[in-house]
Design a protein around this motif. Structure first.
Motif, PDB file in Angstrom:
ATOM      1  N   ASP A  85       0.968  -1.302   0.047  1.00  0.00           N
ATOM      2  CA  ASP A  85      -0.003  -0.073  -0.138  1.00  0.00           C
ATOM      3  C   ASP A  85       0.918   1.290   0.039  1.00  0.00           C
ATOM      4  O   ASP A  85       0.293   2.345  -0.033  1.00  0.00           O
ATOM      5  CB  ASP A  85      -0.885  -0.071   1.073  1.00  0.00           C
ATOM      6  N   ILE A  86       2.067   1.124   0.092  1.00  0.00           N
ATOM      7  CA  ILE A  86       3.038   2.208  -0.163  1.00  0.00           C
ATOM      8  C   ILE A  86       2.919   2.769  -1.559  1.00  0.00           C
ATOM      9  O   ILE A  86       2.922   2.339  -2.641  1.00  0.00           O
ATOM     10  CB  ILE A  86       4.467   1.970   0.332  1.00  0.00           C
ATOM     11  N   ALA A  87       2.917   4.154  -1.470  1.00  0.00           N
ATOM     12  CA  ALA A  87       2.671   4.815  -2.799  1.00  0.00           C
ATOM     13  C   ALA A  87       3.907   4.908  -3.672  1.00  0.00           C
ATOM     14  O   ALA A  87       5.032   5.084  -2.956  1.00  0.00           O
ATOM     15  CB  ALA A  87       2.498   6.525  -2.470  1.00  0.00           C
ATOM     16  N   VAL A  96      10.248   5.033  -7.410  1.00  0.00           N
ATOM     17  CA  VAL A  96      10.250   5.631  -6.095  1.00  0.00           C
ATOM     18  C   VAL A  96       9.216   5.038  -5.286  1.00  0.00           C
ATOM     19  O   VAL A  96       8.032   4.957  -5.881  1.00  0.00           O
ATOM     20  CB  VAL A  96      10.324   7.071  -5.870  1.00  0.00           C
ATOM     21  N   ARG A  97       9.577   4.679  -3.960  1.00  0.00           N
ATOM     22  CA  ARG A  97       8.428   4.408  -2.924  1.00  0.00           C
ATOM     23  C   ARG A  97       8.290   5.659  -2.208  1.00  0.00           C
ATOM     24  O   ARG A  97       9.585   6.240  -1.481  1.00  0.00           O
ATOM     25  CB  ARG A  97       8.915   3.198  -2.150  1.00  0.00           C
ATOM     26  N   VAL A  98       7.313   6.326  -1.994  1.00  0.00           N
ATOM     27  CA  VAL A  98       6.980   7.558  -1.281  1.00  0.00           C
ATOM     28  C   VAL A  98       6.614   7.343  -0.056  1.00  0.00           C
ATOM     29  O   VAL A  98       5.340   7.341   0.195  1.00  0.00           O
ATOM     30  CB  VAL A  98       6.086   8.253  -2.255  1.00  0.00           C
ATOM     31  N   ILE A  99       7.597   7.429   0.937  1.00  0.00           N
ATOM     32  CA  ILE A  99       7.059   7.073   2.300  1.00  0.00           C
ATOM     33  C   ILE A  99       6.485   8.328   3.062  1.00  0.00           C
ATOM     34  O   ILE A  99       5.731   8.107   3.826  1.00  0.00           O
ATOM     35  CB  ILE A  99       8.497   6.600   3.061  1.00  0.00           C
ATOM     36  N   ALA A 100       7.161   9.412   2.746  1.00  0.00           N
ATOM     37  CA  ALA A 100       6.705  10.642   3.286  1.00  0.00           C
ATOM     38  C   ALA A 100       7.063  11.621   2.409  1.00  0.00           C
ATOM     39  O   ALA A 100       8.320  11.664   1.585  1.00  0.00           O
ATOM     40  CB  ALA A 100       7.247  10.916   4.634  1.00  0.00           C
TER      41      ALA A 100
END
Length: 241
Positions: A85-87, A96-100
């Motif tokens: 579910d990580i953007a 890129v995995r957008v954590i924050a």
């Protein structure tokens, strides 16, 4: 693996291999698997434990983020996101995995009281990245896998487990993967709070007096630590036997 913590800040855990079981004196309990994340706002303070969920190698990343003085005494809370579910976003050999924060037009659903970016980039061979970072923000790059060029094309390559501290002039970060293998790194940045910082063990406050009061609250099980008096982590109950 750490068994118990007490905090007055934001605390991010991202597990990359294996799994870790966490629990706290409020009864919150769960397991963070590979690729999952937990964003914990400790606020006025919370006692919690983190222990391996099984045998084998455990790898993960932890980030402590200071809270502004006005948020130090808020109630604790959690944001948990499964890996699936990580953007994510991808373009031109970049993933890129957008954590924050935000990258490549994609925003994270994680809410941060202290403005923060936490971006997990993977660049395929030949890829070139330009990622903005707001002016005045403190930021760094940490290389997880492979090697990459940062800053200018003629810079020396940075390899895995090296950290690069960025300037805060708003130029952001520019990266090239000139190798034959994927490059993976995290870009972490945050807005400076402009407040004094006093840290003692796991406590982070603004003055020595506040630290003394916090230690007294913990030792006396008052002002948010009432449940710490009789709480023991299930994962550590057998360690003293």
């Amino acid at each position: 693996m750490n068994s118990q913590f007490l905090h007055l800040l934001d605390f991010l855990i991202i597990h990359t291999e294996g799994a870790v079981t966490h629990e706290d004196f409020e009864g919150h309990k769960g397991t963070i698997g590979a690729g999952d994340l937990q964003w914990m706002t400790a606020g006025r303070g919370i006692v919690h434990s983190e222990m391996p969920a099984a045998q084998g190698t455990q790898r993960g990343l932890q980030l402590w983020i200071n809270l502004a003085s006005k948020h130090k005494m808020i109630e604790p809370g959690y944001q948990e996101v499964a890996s699936r579910d990580i953007a994510e976003a991808a373009q031109d050999r970049i993933k890129v995995r957008v954590i924050a924060g935000e990258a490549l037009g994609t925003k994270s659903a994680v809410y941060t009281r202290t403005p923060t970016m936490y971006l997990d980039f993977t660049l395929k061979p030949g890829a070139h990245l330009q990622q903005p970072v707001p002016v005045s923000w403190n930021a760094f790059v940490y290389v997880l896998e492979g090697e990459g060029i940062f800053g200018s094309p003629d810079s020396l390559a940075a390899t895995s487990h090296h950290l690069l501290l960025l300037g805060n002039d708003g130029d952001g970060v520019e990266a090239w993967n000139k190798s034959m293998k994927p490059l993976r790194f995290i870009l972490v940045g945050g807005q400076p709070l402009g407040e004094p910082v006093v840290q003692y063990g796991p406590f982070v406050m603004n003055t020595e007096e506040e630290i003394d009061q916090t230690i007294q609250d913990y030792e006396n099980c008052t002002n948010g630590f009432e449940k710490a008096r009789h709480w023991r982590s299930e994962a550590t109950l057998g360690l003293d036997e």
